[in-house]
Design a protein around this motif. Structure first.
Motif, short mmCIF file in Angstrom:
data_model
loop_
_atom_site.label_atom_id
_atom_site.label_comp_id
_atom_site.label_asym_id
_atom_site.label_seq_id
_atom_site.Cartn_x
_atom_site.Cartn_y
_atom_site.Cartn_z
N GLY A 246 0.81 -1.20 0.00
CA GLY A 246 0.00 0.00 0.00
C GLY A 246 0.85 1.26 0.00
O GLY A 246 1.95 1.28 0.54
N GLY A 247 0.34 2.30 -0.63
CA GLY A 247 1.06 3.56 -0.63
C GLY A 247 0.97 4.24 -1.98
O GLY A 247 0.17 3.87 -2.84
N THR A 248 1.82 5.24 -2.18
CA THR A 248 1.78 6.05 -3.39
C THR A 248 3.18 6.25 -3.94
O THR A 248 4.12 6.54 -3.20
N THR A 249 3.32 6.07 -5.24
CA THR A 249 4.58 6.33 -5.95
C THR A 249 4.34 7.46 -6.93
O THR A 249 3.38 7.42 -7.71
N PHE A 423 -0.85 3.28 -5.44
CA PHE A 423 -1.14 4.28 -6.46
C PHE A 423 0.17 4.70 -7.12
O PHE A 423 1.14 5.05 -6.43
N VAL A 424 0.20 4.67 -8.44
CA VAL A 424 1.33 5.20 -9.21
C VAL A 424 0.84 6.43 -9.94
O VAL A 424 -0.11 6.36 -10.74
N ASP A 435 6.01 7.67 -1.65
CA ASP A 435 6.76 6.90 -0.65
C ASP A 435 8.21 6.75 -1.08
O ASP A 435 8.53 6.74 -2.27
N ALA A 436 9.08 6.55 -0.13
CA ALA A 436 10.47 6.24 -0.40
C ALA A 436 10.58 4.72 -0.53
O ALA A 436 10.47 4.00 0.46
#
Length: 437
Positions: A246-249, A423-424, A435-436
């Motif tokens: 999960g997260g965002t790039t 999410f990209v 995100d890192a």
């Protein structure tokens, strides 16, 4: 070149004509099997030949070889150069196309009954005796290099490639089947013959035929056309390990509108919950203006022109994905609303109206473009590639109708996880921090 789109394959499989279709399994004297639908009303036959594995069978360090080989198959064969092959095809009023995707290499042939034997012999030359001459190879290589360069400037292509890389890492699914500029530049004529041997073998054949041909005629045709292919090809790749978290790039790209692809783990088509998930996906994001995401993200808030979700069922991995584009200053809110709707759907609560409308659409909206010998042949090949039973085409609607609210609730609670969505974003979204990784 045409690249196979998984969503298009799913559309063909899941949007079949309502009339009953009688499918016969044919085994040639040489042991090659095919599915046949006889239709003698017009003197025409559609033939689909698919090889499992597709571009995923590229040799290590040779990414893009099978794609380049596929695009060069008709550039001269037997005693004919590229122009001669094209002229011979046209003279027979035949049509051949050669495409490749992550999971299969696909050859489509369309031929008149009166020219069928000559058309089959011509196609056989391309499959068994291609030239791969240097001049043709270099010309097609240039076309592939242009596609690679174009994709490098296309936000949609960049987003798709980044999502695949995050999801699948070093697996072939994690990179473009086109290869890279450097990998394609290094490919040799010898690599084309090796790539052909890796994928075009009898142990991975899927064949379907629809039209003016009998089972006996098809059996003889199969052996003449395909009997001299190698018995075995390269080992199939392993299942892809899904690395999504999960997260965002965020991929920086100078554009006023960001492109967003999002997704999480999905499920296979042979999963007992597949049809429940298919109905749920229609409610959540596939149903156009009747879907929840379209209502919340576009209609109520005007954050995008369109948002859609789709079940992606590759041979070696499954994801549940979606996509939209939004102005940079609206992306953050669009992501927030999407995640909230995903979480709401995960509770499994659907109304009677939502369920009824989804099932009515899925069982009743059979576009006219899927009617015809060539479309049905492609559907039959897709069914075989997805290990569907031979009667699926006539039982599919009953399986959709059988889905209950309890089934939808079960699959929603089992699979949907808003916290697992990755999410990209390709663009310069305001207020969105990647995100890192």
């Amino acid at each position: 070149m045409i690249r196979v789109a998984l969503a298009a394959v799913m559309a063909l499989i899941c949007a079949l004509p309502a009339r009953a279709i009688e499918i016969t399994e044919v085994t040639s004297p040489g042991g090659i099997t095919a599915w046949l639908v006889e239709a003698h009303d017009i003197p025409f036959t559609a033939l689909e030949i698919h090889f499992r594995g597709g571009a995923s069978l590229d040799a290590p360090g040779k990414r893009g070889a099978i794609n380049l080989m596929t695009a060069t198959l008709e550039e001269g064969a037997g005693t004919m150069d590229s122009q001669g092959f094209a002229e011979a095809t046209e003279a027979l009023a035949a049509q051949f196309s050669f495409d490749v995707g992550d999971d299969s290499l696909n050859i489509s042939a369309r031929m008149l009954t009166e020219n069928r034997d000559k058309a089959v012999d011509l196609l056989r030359e391309a499959l068994i005796n291609p030239h791969f001459d240097q001049a043709s190879l270099d010309r097609v290589r240039g076309q592939v290099q242009s596609i690679i360069a174009s994709d490098a400037q296309d936000p949609n292509a960049i987003a798709g490639q980044k999502f695949r890389a995050l999801a699948f890492g070093d697996h072939p699914y994690g990179s473009s089947l086109n290869g890279t500029a450097d990998s394609v530049k290094a490919l040799t004529r010898e690599d084309m013959f090796d790539a052909k041997a890796r994928v075009m073998a009898r142990d991975r054949l899927v064949v379907s035929a629809v039209g003016d041909i009998t089972a006996e005629e098809l059996g003889a045709l199969l052996d003449r056309l395909l009997g001299d292919l190698p018995a075995t090809g390269a080992p199939m790749p392993p299942r892809a390990e899904l690395h999504l978290t999960g997260g965002t790039t965020v991929v920086d790209y100078d554009t006023p509108q960001s492109v967003v692809i999002f997704g999480q783990p999905g499920l296979a088509m042979d999963d007992p919950d597949f049809f429940a998930a298919y109905v749920l996906n229609q409610i959540l994001g596939e149903g156009g203006f009747s879907s929840r995401l379209m209502a919340e993200v576009r209609e109520k808030r005007g954050l995008t022109y369109g948002i859609y979700t789709y079940l992606v069922t590759r041979d070696l991995a499954e994801t549940w994905q979606g996509s939209f584009a939004s102005a940079n200053e609206k992306v953050a809110e669009a992501i927030e609303v999407t995640r909230a709707e995903w979480a709401r759907a995960a509770k499994g609560e659907v109304t009677d109206t939502e369920l009824s409308e989804a099932k009515t659409y899925l069982t009743g909206a059979y576009p006219l473009r899927f009617d015809g010998n060539d479309q049905i042949a492609a559907i039959l090949a897709g069914m075989q590639l997805n290990h569907m039973p031979i009667d699926y085409i006539n039982t599919r609607n009953a399986q959709v109708e059988a889905v209950t609210k309890e089934d939808v609730a079960r699959v929603a609670k089992r699979l949907l996880d808003a916290d697992a969505l990755r999410f990209v974003v390709v663009g310069r979204p305001v207020g969105v921090k990647g995100d890192a990784l």
